[in-house]
Design a protein around this motif. Structure first.
Motif, PDB file in Angstrom:
ATOM      1  N   GLY A  91      -9.810 -12.540  -3.789  1.00 35.53           N
ATOM      2  CA  GLY A  91     -11.213 -12.134  -3.752  1.00 35.53           C
ATOM      3  C   GLY A  91     -11.581 -11.276  -2.561  1.00 35.53           C
ATOM      4  N   GLN A  92     -10.622 -10.669  -1.895  1.00 31.13           N
ATOM      5  CA  GLN A  92     -10.890  -9.866  -0.706  1.00 31.13           C
ATOM      6  C   GLN A  92     -10.868  -8.363  -0.979  1.00 31.13           C
ATOM      7  OE1 GLN A  92      -7.849 -11.095   1.984  1.00 31.13           O
ATOM      8  NE2 GLN A  92      -8.823 -13.054   2.461  1.00 31.13           N
ATOM      9  N   LEU A  93     -10.541  -7.968  -2.204  1.00 26.50           N
ATOM     10  CA  LEU A  93     -10.388  -6.550  -2.525  1.00 26.50           C
ATOM     11  C   LEU A  93     -11.748  -5.878  -2.671  1.00 26.50           C
ATOM     12  CD1 LEU A  93      -8.414  -4.280  -3.184  1.00 26.50           C
ATOM     13  CD2 LEU A  93      -8.579  -4.948  -5.574  1.00 26.50           C
ATOM     14  N   GLU A  94     -11.942  -4.790  -1.942  1.00 21.75           N
ATOM     15  CA  GLU A  94     -13.196  -4.042  -2.022  1.00 21.75           C
ATOM     16  C   GLU A  94     -13.024  -2.759  -2.829  1.00 21.75           C
ATOM     17  OE1 GLU A  94     -14.703  -3.403   1.882  1.00 21.75           O
ATOM     18  OE2 GLU A  94     -14.750  -5.542   2.351  1.00 21.75           O
ATOM     19  N   ALA A  95     -11.908  -2.066  -2.650  1.00 18.86           N
ATOM     20  CA  ALA A  95     -11.668  -0.806  -3.342  1.00 18.86           C
ATOM     21  C   ALA A  95     -10.877  -1.076  -4.624  1.00 18.86           C
ATOM     22  CB  ALA A  95     -10.923   0.153  -2.440  1.00 18.86           C
ATOM     23  N   VAL A  96     -11.567  -1.489  -5.665  1.00 17.43           N
ATOM     24  CA  VAL A  96     -10.915  -1.879  -6.908  1.00 17.43           C
ATOM     25  C   VAL A  96     -10.205  -0.694  -7.561  1.00 17.43           C
ATOM     26  CG1 VAL A  96     -11.281  -2.932  -9.175  1.00 17.43           C
ATOM     27  CG2 VAL A  96     -12.663  -3.644  -7.241  1.00 17.43           C
ATOM     28  N   GLY A  97     -10.762   0.493  -7.439  1.00 18.99           N
ATOM     29  CA  GLY A  97     -10.170   1.675  -8.046  1.00 18.99           C
ATOM     30  C   GLY A  97      -8.846   2.067  -7.444  1.00 18.99           C
ATOM     31  N   ARG A  98      -8.559   1.580  -6.270  1.00 22.09           N
ATOM     32  CA  ARG A  98      -7.303   1.923  -5.595  1.00 22.09           C
ATOM     33  C   ARG A  98      -6.101   1.376  -6.361  1.00 22.09           C
ATOM     34  NH1 ARG A  98      -4.459   5.467  -3.151  1.00 22.09           N
ATOM     35  NH2 ARG A  98      -3.007   4.641  -1.657  1.00 22.09           N
ATOM     36  N   ILE A  99      -6.261   0.263  -7.060  1.00 21.63           N
ATOM     37  CA  ILE A  99      -5.162  -0.317  -7.832  1.00 21.63           C
ATOM     38  C   ILE A  99      -4.709   0.675  -8.898  1.00 21.63           C
ATOM     39  CG2 ILE A  99      -4.524  -2.150  -9.457  1.00 21.63           C
ATOM     40  CD1 ILE A  99      -6.415  -3.994  -7.918  1.00 21.63           C
ATOM     41  N   ASP A 155       6.954   2.264  -0.499  1.00 22.13           N
ATOM     42  CA  ASP A 155       5.660   2.093   0.155  1.00 22.13           C
ATOM     43  C   ASP A 155       4.553   1.820  -0.857  1.00 22.13           C
ATOM     44  OD1 ASP A 155       6.859   2.519   2.610  1.00 22.13           O
ATOM     45  OD2 ASP A 155       6.277   4.636   2.721  1.00 22.13           O
ATOM     46  N   LEU A 156       4.583   2.529  -1.976  1.00 22.76           N
ATOM     47  CA  LEU A 156       3.563   2.324  -3.006  1.00 22.76           C
ATOM     48  C   LEU A 156       3.680   0.945  -3.637  1.00 22.76           C
ATOM     49  CD1 LEU A 156       3.644   5.838  -4.669  1.00 22.76           C
ATOM     50  CD2 LEU A 156       1.676   4.822  -3.510  1.00 22.76           C
ATOM     51  N   ARG A 157       4.899   0.482  -3.843  1.00 21.99           N
ATOM     52  CA  ARG A 157       5.094  -0.863  -4.400  1.00 21.99           C
ATOM     53  C   ARG A 157       4.552  -1.935  -3.449  1.00 21.99           C
ATOM     54  NH1 ARG A 157       6.890  -1.400  -9.765  1.00 21.99           N
ATOM     55  NH2 ARG A 157       8.321   0.285 -10.182  1.00 21.99           N
ATOM     56  N   LYS A 158       4.781  -1.736  -2.148  1.00 20.11           N
ATOM     57  CA  LYS A 158       4.247  -2.682  -1.166  1.00 20.11           C
ATOM     58  C   LYS A 158       2.727  -2.681  -1.186  1.00 20.11           C
ATOM     59  CE  LYS A 158       8.119  -2.494   2.068  1.00 20.11           C
ATOM     60  NZ  LYS A 158       8.571  -2.074   3.394  1.00 20.11           N
ATOM     61  N   GLU A 159       2.148  -1.469  -1.254  1.00 22.08           N
ATOM     62  CA  GLU A 159       0.690  -1.368  -1.304  1.00 22.08           C
ATOM     63  C   GLU A 159       0.153  -2.017  -2.567  1.00 22.08           C
ATOM     64  OE1 GLU A 159      -2.911   1.920  -1.126  1.00 22.08           O
ATOM     65  OE2 GLU A 159      -0.840   2.611  -0.979  1.00 22.08           O
ATOM     66  N   GLN A 160       0.842  -1.805  -3.686  1.00 16.17           N
ATOM     67  CA  GLN A 160       0.407  -2.408  -4.938  1.00 16.17           C
ATOM     68  C   GLN A 160       0.433  -3.940  -4.846  1.00 16.17           C
ATOM     69  OE1 GLN A 160       3.085  -1.949  -8.291  1.00 16.17           O
ATOM     70  NE2 GLN A 160       1.353  -1.693  -9.680  1.00 16.17           N
ATOM     71  N   PHE A 161       1.473  -4.477  -4.248  1.00 16.47           N
ATOM     72  CA  PHE A 161       1.562  -5.921  -4.071  1.00 16.47           C
ATOM     73  C   PHE A 161       0.396  -6.435  -3.219  1.00 16.47           C
ATOM     74  CE2 PHE A 161       2.820  -9.512  -1.415  1.00 16.47           C
ATOM     75  CZ  PHE A 161       3.120 -10.454  -2.390  1.00 16.47           C
ATOM     76  N   ASN A 162       0.135  -5.734  -2.103  1.00 17.63           N
ATOM     77  CA  ASN A 162      -0.953  -6.159  -1.220  1.00 17.63           C
ATOM     78  C   ASN A 162      -2.308  -6.080  -1.915  1.00 17.63           C
ATOM     79  OD1 ASN A 162       0.701  -6.752   0.966  1.00 17.63           O
ATOM     80  ND2 ASN A 162       0.676  -4.641   1.688  1.00 17.63           N
ATOM     81  N   LEU A 163      -2.516  -5.046  -2.717  1.00 13.08           N
ATOM     82  CA  LEU A 163      -3.776  -4.919  -3.445  1.00 13.08           C
ATOM     83  C   LEU A 163      -3.938  -6.031  -4.478  1.00 13.08           C
ATOM     84  CD1 LEU A 163      -3.882  -1.055  -3.963  1.00 13.08           C
ATOM     85  CD2 LEU A 163      -5.404  -2.404  -2.512  1.00 13.08           C
ATOM     86  N   ARG A 164      -2.854  -6.358  -5.174  1.00 12.56           N
ATOM     87  CA  ARG A 164      -2.925  -7.452  -6.152  1.00 12.56           C
ATOM     88  C   ARG A 164      -3.202  -8.775  -5.459  1.00 12.56           C
ATOM     89  NH1 ARG A 164       2.227  -5.745  -8.989  1.00 12.56           N
ATOM     90  NH2 ARG A 164       3.022  -7.560  -7.908  1.00 12.56           N
ATOM     91  N   PHE A 165      -2.598  -8.960  -4.305  1.00 12.33           N
ATOM     92  CA  PHE A 165      -2.811 -10.193  -3.543  1.00 12.33           C
ATOM     93  C   PHE A 165      -4.268 -10.281  -3.090  1.00 12.33           C
ATOM     94  CE2 PHE A 165      -0.779 -13.746  -1.563  1.00 12.33           C
ATOM     95  CZ  PHE A 165      -1.592 -14.063  -0.479  1.00 12.33           C
ATOM     96  N   GLN A 166      -4.824  -9.171  -2.595  1.00 12.63           N
ATOM     97  CA  GLN A 166      -6.218  -9.141  -2.167  1.00 12.63           C
ATOM     98  C   GLN A 166      -7.160  -9.418  -3.337  1.00 12.63           C
ATOM     99  OE1 GLN A 166      -7.010  -5.411  -0.241  1.00 12.63           O
ATOM    100  NE2 GLN A 166      -5.557  -5.796   1.417  1.00 12.63           N
ATOM    101  N   ARG A 167      -6.834  -8.867  -4.512  1.00 14.01           N
ATOM    102  CA  ARG A 167      -7.676  -9.093  -5.679  1.00 14.01           C
ATOM    103  C   ARG A 167      -7.656 -10.562  -6.071  1.00 14.01           C
ATOM    104  NH1 ARG A 167      -6.208  -6.103 -11.098  1.00 14.01           N
ATOM    105  NH2 ARG A 167      -4.428  -7.476 -10.843  1.00 14.01           N
ATOM    106  N   ALA A 168      -6.483 -11.180  -6.001  1.00 12.61           N
ATOM    107  CA  ALA A 168      -6.359 -12.582  -6.385  1.00 12.61           C
ATOM    108  C   ALA A 168      -7.115 -13.499  -5.440  1.00 12.61           C
ATOM    109  CB  ALA A 168      -4.885 -12.980  -6.427  1.00 12.61           C
TER     110      ALA A 168
END
Length: 69
Positions: A36-44, A21-34
């Motif tokens: 430009g949709q990521l708001e919670a940068v500290g979550r990465i 689950d954490l790996r999936k979340e990490q992938f989604n966060l990296r995708f959002q950052r790439a």
């Protein structure tokens, strides 16, 4: 963020599921950052450290199992 005591209290199957689950979340966060949709940068950083905690506990348990065998 998962506390170390919470992680230690989980079974090996629960740890494996948590890691997936954490790996999936990490992938989604990296995708959002790439994109430009990521708001919670500290979550990465938080997810990355939680993954490290889970993997550390799993490694500790495998080492103790090998020593006992």
């Amino acid at each position: 963020m998962a506390k170390i005591a919470d992680v230690r209290g989980k079974s090996p199957d629960e740890l494996q599921e948590m890691l997936v689950d954490l790996r999936k979340e990490q992938f989604n966060l990296r995708f959002q950052r790439a994109t430009g949709q990521l708001e919670a940068v500290g979550r990465i950083k938080e997810v990355r450290r939680t993954i490290a905690r889970v993997k550390t506990i799993m490694a500790e348990r495998s080492r103790t199992a090998q020593k006992q065998a």
